[in-house]
Design an enzyme around this catalytic site. Structure first.
Site, PDB file in Angstrom:
ATOM      1  N   PRO A 286       0.670  -1.585   0.066  1.00 47.42           N
ATOM      2  CA  PRO A 286      -0.031   0.590  -0.303  1.00 47.42           C
ATOM      3  C   PRO A 286       1.081   1.360   0.268  1.00 47.42           C
ATOM      4  CG  PRO A 286      -0.047  -0.561   2.519  1.00 47.42           C
ATOM      5  CD  PRO A 286       0.507  -1.825   1.414  1.00 47.42           C
ATOM      6  N   ARG A 324      -0.737  16.532  -8.332  1.00 52.64           N
ATOM      7  CA  ARG A 324      -1.852  15.864  -9.438  1.00 52.64           C
ATOM      8  C   ARG A 324      -3.249  16.518 -10.159  1.00 52.64           C
ATOM      9  NH1 ARG A 324      -4.881  13.877  -6.161  1.00 52.64           N
ATOM     10  NH2 ARG A 324      -5.484  11.683  -7.512  1.00 52.64           N
ATOM     11  N   CYS A 355       3.370  29.490 -15.450  1.00 51.91           N
ATOM     12  CA  CYS A 355       3.630  29.178 -17.055  1.00 51.91           C
ATOM     13  C   CYS A 355       2.468  28.622 -17.514  1.00 51.91           C
ATOM     14  CB  CYS A 355       4.681  30.757 -17.531  1.00 51.91           C
ATOM     15  SG  CYS A 355       4.728  31.939 -17.187  1.00 51.91           S
TER      16      CYS A 355
HETATM   17  C1  LIG Z   1       2.585   2.521  -6.700  1.00 48.85           C
HETATM   18  C2  LIG Z   1       3.567   1.540  -6.242  1.00 48.85           C
HETATM   19  C3  LIG Z   1       2.086   0.852  -5.193  1.00 48.85           C
HETATM   20  C4  LIG Z   1       1.170   2.127  -4.305  1.00 48.85           C
HETATM   21  O1  LIG Z   1      -0.353   1.962  -4.940  1.00 48.85           O
HETATM   22  P1  LIG Z   1      -0.699   3.040  -4.202  1.00 48.85           P
HETATM   23  O2  LIG Z   1      -1.760   3.035  -5.278  1.00 48.85           O
HETATM   24  O3  LIG Z   1       0.049   4.365  -3.819  1.00 48.85           O
HETATM   25  O4  LIG Z   1      -0.904   2.211  -2.907  1.00 48.85           O
HETATM   26  C5  LIG Z   1       2.184  -0.456  -5.354  1.00 48.85           C
HETATM   27  N1  LIG Z   1       2.676  -1.234  -5.973  1.00 48.85           N
HETATM   28  C6  LIG Z   1       3.539  -1.399  -7.037  1.00 48.85           C
HETATM   29  C7  LIG Z   1       4.015  -2.541  -8.139  1.00 48.85           C
HETATM   30  C8  LIG Z   1       3.532   0.423  -7.346  1.00 48.85           C
HETATM   31  O5  LIG Z   1       4.095   0.414  -8.621  1.00 48.85           O
END
Ligand SMILES: *Cc1c(COP(=O)(O)O)cnc(C)c1O
Length: 430
Positions: A286, A324, A355
């Site tokens: 996570p 984002r 800009c």
């Molecule tokens: C970015 C990523 C995550 C985490 O994703 P979240 O949406 O931030 O939980 C987990 N595993 C891999 C391989 C990723 O590239």
């Protein structure tokens, strides 16, 4: 006027119309450290982690924080101290883990483009597992490990071809994505891995996307992964010691209703048990769900710019600090630090000084603000600071971690000379 909803942020609240994170008044932090300023709640991060830990109580599990969401050293230190390993995607991230006191044995290395140098670096550090994303990578990793007299521990990242039902830029588990090895190719790839002298098969993994707010994609991916574990073991290719289900659980940005981590995992574990795999070592990765709603970004209103079609509220944070919205049209709630409204309420596009027309933080927001007021952009703990840049030669903001009434400066504001420290002028002609 106090906004009635502060989406998803457990430690954010108004006291006497002033916005607090835990027990710190945010306007005090803005005054002390300047703006833009990222502020994180330690309690929020630990609460989010605890939800996973509850969900996995009694299981053999390794939680590997996907540190690209927020890779500040103090954040890594906090998660390391609370038992986490790390999911990394570069050699630079590995160096951060080591600098923060993380355990390399609990590191897993994801990403479609690991270089030989990064492979060597990770093997030297003794990481727990390489999550291999292509057949070509498998061959190279074996070569690199063999040359060092080692066997690289590997897992193969399966692309289960399930729709995570999220933004196309953050969906990773569909056939058209660059990630992982196609479900149908997995068995042959494990067969090949078992023959390679520099590899040791330890697990299997998948990661289907990010900001997932439904349970079904996880259940589907789990089924597909377990089918493969069964097939790999039935064919006598290898024993799959760990099963890694990736990350991707969404957070509440704007009334989103992702399942809670513990509820989601109790249902996923029921399925795992029903299929007879409940005793395996489980891994999860996570990122966003551990840090996203623990952070806010404080910004000062520079100018109000009324227009015929639009009113603009120009603030001192921008797309380089908060990428984002520009990247994914993402929504972040924006609220005042002082809710005792003095100015008339108006609808604004909240924009930064950069800009680019893409430099906006929020569209059509009702705000009662005047120049000099402070705002908080919410849910900015994940994929903001770590994705930030110095575009327009804007120095990176400072970062503060709040713990109750204490506030630790965990990153000093960058100086402009830091930005061009590695640059060189052309030497004069002789
Ligand atoms: C970015 C990523 C995550 C985490 O994703 P979240 O949406 O931030 O939980 C987990 N595993 C891999 C391989 C990723 O590239």
């Amino acid at each position: 006027m106090i906004p009635s909803v502060l989406p998803g942020q457990p430690q954010l609240h108004y006291r006497d119309q002033a916005l607090y994170l835990e027990d710190r008044r945010l306007s005090d932090l803005a005054r002390e450290h300047g703006t833009p300023l990222y502020v994180y709640s330690q309690a929020s991060m630990l609460q989010a982690l605890a939800a996973y830990q509850r969900g996995f109580a009694g299981r053999r599990v390794q939680i590997c924080y996907a540190m690209k969401a927020n890779s500040s050293l103090a954040v890594l230190q906090l998660f390391a101290q609370n038992g986490c390993g790390f999911d990394i995607v570069s050699g630079g991230e590995l160096q951060r883990v080591l600098a923060a006191g993380g355990d390399p044995a609990k590191v897993i290395f994801s990403g479609v483009g690991k270089s030989r140098a990064e492979m060597r670096q990770a093997l030297e550090a003794g990481i727990g597992c390489f999550n291999v994303e292509s057949e070509a990578e498998l061959e190279v990793l074996s070569e690199v490990a063999q040359a060092m007299g080692l066997r690289a521990p590997i897992s193969i990242r399966v692309n289960p071809n399930v729709d995570a039902k999220t933004h196309p830029y953050i969906s990773t588990g569909l056939k058209g994505n660059k990630f992982g090895i196609a479900h149908e190719r997995t068995l042959d790839t494990y067969r090949r891995a078992a023959q390679l002298p520099g590899l040791r098969i330890v697990g299997i993994d998948c990661h289907i996307g990010s900001q997932i707010t439904e349970e079904t994609p996880y259940l589907d991916a789990m089924d597909r992964l377990l089918d493969l574990v069964q097939a790999i073991e039935a064919a006598g290719i290898a024993t799959i010691h760990h099963i890694d289900f990736g990350g991707g659980l969404g957070i509440d940005y704007n009334g989103d209703t992702p399942p809670a981590a513990d509820a989601l995992w109790s249902r996923l574990l029921a399925k795992l048990d029903a299929r007879g795999y409940g005793d395996r070592l489980l891994m999860i990765e996570p990122g966003r769900s551990l840090v996203g709603n623990a952070g806010v970004c404080l910004t000062e209103v520079l100018y109000l710019k009324p227009g015929e079609q639009k009113n603009f509220c120009v603030v001192d944070a921008a797309m380089n600090d908060l990428p984002r919205p520009a990247m994914y049209q993402a929504y972040h709630a924006i609220v005042p630090l002082d809710a005792a409204a003095k100015a008339p309420e108006q609808v604004y596009d909240v924009v930064g000084p950069i800009c680019e027309s893409g430099d906006w933080l929020g569209k059509d927001r009702s705000l009662a603000v005047a120049a000099g007021d402070m705002l908080a952009v919410l849910s900015t703990g994940a994929y903001c600071s770590s994705m930030g840049s110095t575009y327009n030669t804007r120095a990176r903001p400072a970062e503060v971690l709040v713990d109750g009434a204490q506030a630790h400066l965990i990153r000093a504001r960058e100086g402009i000379s830091d930005i061009f420290r590695c640059e060189r002028l052309i030497p004069p002609k002789p």
